[in-house]
Design a protein around this motif. Structure first.
Motif, PDB file in Angstrom:
ATOM      1  N   UNK A 125       0.860  -1.182   0.000  1.00  0.00           N
ATOM      2  CA  UNK A 125       0.000   0.000   0.000  1.00  0.00           C
ATOM      3  C   UNK A 125       0.894   1.228   0.000  1.00  0.00           C
ATOM      4  N   UNK A 126       0.717   2.072  -0.999  1.00  0.00           N
ATOM      5  CA  UNK A 126       1.535   3.272  -1.136  1.00  0.00           C
ATOM      6  C   UNK A 126       0.804   4.478  -0.561  1.00  0.00           C
ATOM      7  N   UNK A 127       1.555   5.400   0.002  1.00  0.00           N
ATOM      8  CA  UNK A 127       0.974   6.631   0.519  1.00  0.00           C
ATOM      9  C   UNK A 127       2.075   7.635   0.784  1.00  0.00           C
ATOM     10  N   UNK A 128       1.807   8.607   1.630  1.00  0.00           N
ATOM     11  CA  UNK A 128       2.846   9.538   2.051  1.00  0.00           C
ATOM     12  C   UNK A 128       2.586   9.958   3.483  1.00  0.00           C
ATOM     13  N   UNK A 129       3.557  10.656   4.060  1.00  0.00           N
ATOM     14  CA  UNK A 129       3.476  11.014   5.475  1.00  0.00           C
ATOM     15  C   UNK A 129       2.467  12.115   5.760  1.00  0.00           C
TER      16      UNK A 129
ATOM     17  N   UNK B 101      -4.961   9.173   6.840  1.00  0.00           N
ATOM     18  CA  UNK B 101      -5.048   7.813   7.393  1.00  0.00           C
ATOM     19  C   UNK B 101      -3.667   7.183   7.464  1.00  0.00           C
ATOM     20  N   UNK B 102      -3.428   6.403   8.505  1.00  0.00           N
ATOM     21  CA  UNK B 102      -2.164   5.693   8.657  1.00  0.00           C
ATOM     22  C   UNK B 102      -2.178   4.417   7.813  1.00  0.00           C
ATOM     23  N   UNK B 103      -1.012   3.961   7.342  1.00  0.00           N
ATOM     24  CA  UNK B 103      -0.962   2.737   6.527  1.00  0.00           C
ATOM     25  C   UNK B 103      -1.584   1.525   7.214  1.00  0.00           C
ATOM     26  N   UNK B 104      -1.329   1.340   8.502  1.00  0.00           N
ATOM     27  CA  UNK B 104      -1.890   0.155   9.165  1.00  0.00           C
ATOM     28  C   UNK B 104      -3.413   0.243   9.250  1.00  0.00           C
ATOM     29  N   UNK B 105      -3.941   1.458   9.334  1.00  0.00           N
ATOM     30  CA  UNK B 105      -5.390   1.625   9.339  1.00  0.00           C
ATOM     31  C   UNK B 105      -5.976   1.224   7.990  1.00  0.00           C
ATOM     32  N   UNK B 106      -5.280   1.554   6.928  1.00  0.00           N
ATOM     33  CA  UNK B 106      -5.761   1.201   5.595  1.00  0.00           C
ATOM     34  C   UNK B 106      -5.751  -0.316   5.390  1.00  0.00           C
ATOM     35  N   UNK B 107      -4.726  -0.977   5.932  1.00  0.00           N
ATOM     36  CA  UNK B 107      -4.651  -2.439   5.819  1.00  0.00           C
ATOM     37  C   UNK B 107      -5.806  -3.094   6.580  1.00  0.00           C
ATOM     38  N   UNK B 108      -6.043  -2.630   7.816  1.00  0.00           N
ATOM     39  CA  UNK B 108      -7.149  -3.176   8.603  1.00  0.00           C
ATOM     40  C   UNK B 108      -8.490  -2.895   7.931  1.00  0.00           C
TER      41      UNK B 108
ATOM     42  N   UNK C 200      -6.090  10.860  11.387  1.00  0.00           N
ATOM     43  CA  UNK C 200      -6.009   9.832  12.422  1.00  0.00           C
ATOM     44  C   UNK C 200      -5.349  10.392  13.672  1.00  0.00           C
ATOM     45  N   UNK C 201      -5.821   9.970  14.839  1.00  0.00           N
ATOM     46  CA  UNK C 201      -5.198  10.376  16.094  1.00  0.00           C
ATOM     47  C   UNK C 201      -3.714   9.994  16.095  1.00  0.00           C
ATOM     48  N   UNK C 202      -3.389   8.812  15.589  1.00  0.00           N
ATOM     49  CA  UNK C 202      -1.990   8.374  15.549  1.00  0.00           C
ATOM     50  C   UNK C 202      -1.150   9.263  14.645  1.00  0.00           C
ATOM     51  N   UNK C 203      -1.771   9.908  13.684  1.00  0.00           N
ATOM     52  CA  UNK C 203      -1.043  10.801  12.786  1.00  0.00           C
ATOM     53  C   UNK C 203      -0.702  12.124  13.482  1.00  0.00           C
TER      54      UNK C 203
ATOM     55  N   UNK D  68       3.982   3.811   3.859  1.00  0.00           N
ATOM     56  CA  UNK D  68       3.599   2.618   3.117  1.00  0.00           C
ATOM     57  C   UNK D  68       3.420   1.419   4.057  1.00  0.00           C
ATOM     58  N   UNK D  69       2.830   0.383   3.495  1.00  0.00           N
ATOM     59  CA  UNK D  69       2.707  -0.904   4.180  1.00  0.00           C
ATOM     60  C   UNK D  69       3.040  -1.993   3.180  1.00  0.00           C
ATOM     61  N   UNK D  70       3.850  -2.949   3.592  1.00  0.00           N
ATOM     62  CA  UNK D  70       4.210  -4.058   2.719  1.00  0.00           C
ATOM     63  C   UNK D  70       3.778  -5.356   3.386  1.00  0.00           C
ATOM     64  N   UNK D  71       3.125  -6.207   2.597  1.00  0.00           N
ATOM     65  CA  UNK D  71       2.666  -7.500   3.101  1.00  0.00           C
ATOM     66  C   UNK D  71       3.522  -8.602   2.505  1.00  0.00           C
TER      67      UNK D  71
END
Length: 334
Positions: A54-58, A62-69, A172-175, A295-298
């Protein structure tokens, strides 16, 4: 010859805050290049293959892990509009009306610095249920007089509903934790109401008895809130049973405590990733998603090979270096 298909994982671990672009993290990451660091992750990297990214930027809301979930629950991937309020409400046993738009109100402390504000991690306030409920009741009239509905869910989680939340993107709060919240307030027209309420809550809570007591005890006060996770209640609010969120790296990363973050990584490697490696060695299909700021890599178990492939893999395991690949390059790519 039919294409090989990657088998569905029996277990999928998602690891948020695996790396960051922050200066402290960039200074800490080379410590993980040591051949003795993260031995189980190194072995996993030698046996798993990348199956998704999953590609994104800082600067994404939304955080990458949020998008994965969110993807695992079938939610549309709309930046800043993932309905985490509904998800958290389900965890708290709170029933939200399905025909309304809800947001997650996180009571917290906005630290007033010389040049800017900083949002402290609400978890570090150690807000008791009694304190949280008293503060919730203090702001309830302010919201309800403006047409909002409020529900208390947990010490760090209140739920709010209002028509203005429809289509409202929020960070996101985490952001936002550890950063200037003003920067993350979107310029969406409906966000003006939110800014006004934040200012009014600050004034309302300024001399609240709960805050007076906390201040006398040397504790951070609750002087504002952050709104996130807005949206209607989705059809699915249950994380699939085979998915496990590994949150051990979150607190030290958000606190920029890199010695604690490195210790947490070692603990994750020695527990979660050791379990993942044992599953791979037992022939089970697993997946591991590493998430950073962008990003997130699986990574997942490779498709089952034929007899020749199995023989080659056995030879490879016997002759390969025990240290395995260096994980720093992968973590830096997140």
């Amino acid at each position: 010859m039919p294409d090989q298909v990657t088998p569905p994982p029996s277990m999928h671990w998602i690891v948020p805050f695996a790396a960051s672009l922050s200066e402290p993290c960039q200074h800490a990451l080379p410590r993980l290049a040591d051949a003795k660091a993260l031995p189980n992750l190194r072995r996993l990297l030698g046996q798993l293959q990348e199956v998704a990214r999953i590609e994104g930027d800082e600067y994404a809301l939304s955080m990458p892990h949020e998008r994965v979930l969110a993807a695992s629950m079938g939610w549309p991937d709309v930046d800043g509009q993932l309905p985490w309020a509904a998800w958290w409400a389900a965890q708290d046993g709170v029933k939200l009306t399905a025909d309304a738009h809800w947001g997650l109100l996180s009571p917290g402390h906005w630290l007033m610095g010389r040049d800017h504000l900083t949002l402290l991690d609400p978890a570090t306030l150690a807000l008791s249920e009694t304190e949280s409920r008293a503060l919730f009741e203090a702001v309830r009239d302010l919201f309800e007089s403006d047409g909002w509905a409020l529900i208390w869910g947990a010490s760090q989680r209140w739920y709010a509903s209002h028509p203005s939340l429809q289509g409202l993107p929020t960070a996101s709060l985490d952001r936002v934790i550890g950063r200037n919240p003003d920067v993350w307030l979107t310029d969406h027209p409906q966000a003006r109401t939110l800014r006004r309420l934040q200012s009014e809550v600050q004034m309302l809570l300024y001399q609240h008895p709960i805050n007076d007591t906390r201040e006398q005890a040397g504790l951070a006060t609750v002087n504002s809130f952050w709104l996130s996770g807005c949206g209607p209640v989705p059809a699915c609010t249950a994380t699939p049973a085979h998915i496990q969120l590994v949150n051990a790296l979150r607190a030290p990363m958000l606190a920029d405590d890199m010695p604690a973050w490195l210790d947490a990584w070692a603990q994750v490697d020695n527990t979660v990733l050791k379990q993942a490696l044992q599953a791979v060695d037992a022939g089970k299909a697993i997946a591991l998603t590493l998430c950073g700021e962008r990003h997130a890599v699986t990574l997942a178990t490779a498709p089952a090979p034929g007899l020749g492939g199995r023989m080659w893999q056995s030879v490879k395991r016997l002759t390969s270096s025990r240290s395995g690949p260096d994980p720093v390059a992968l973590l830096n790519s997140l």
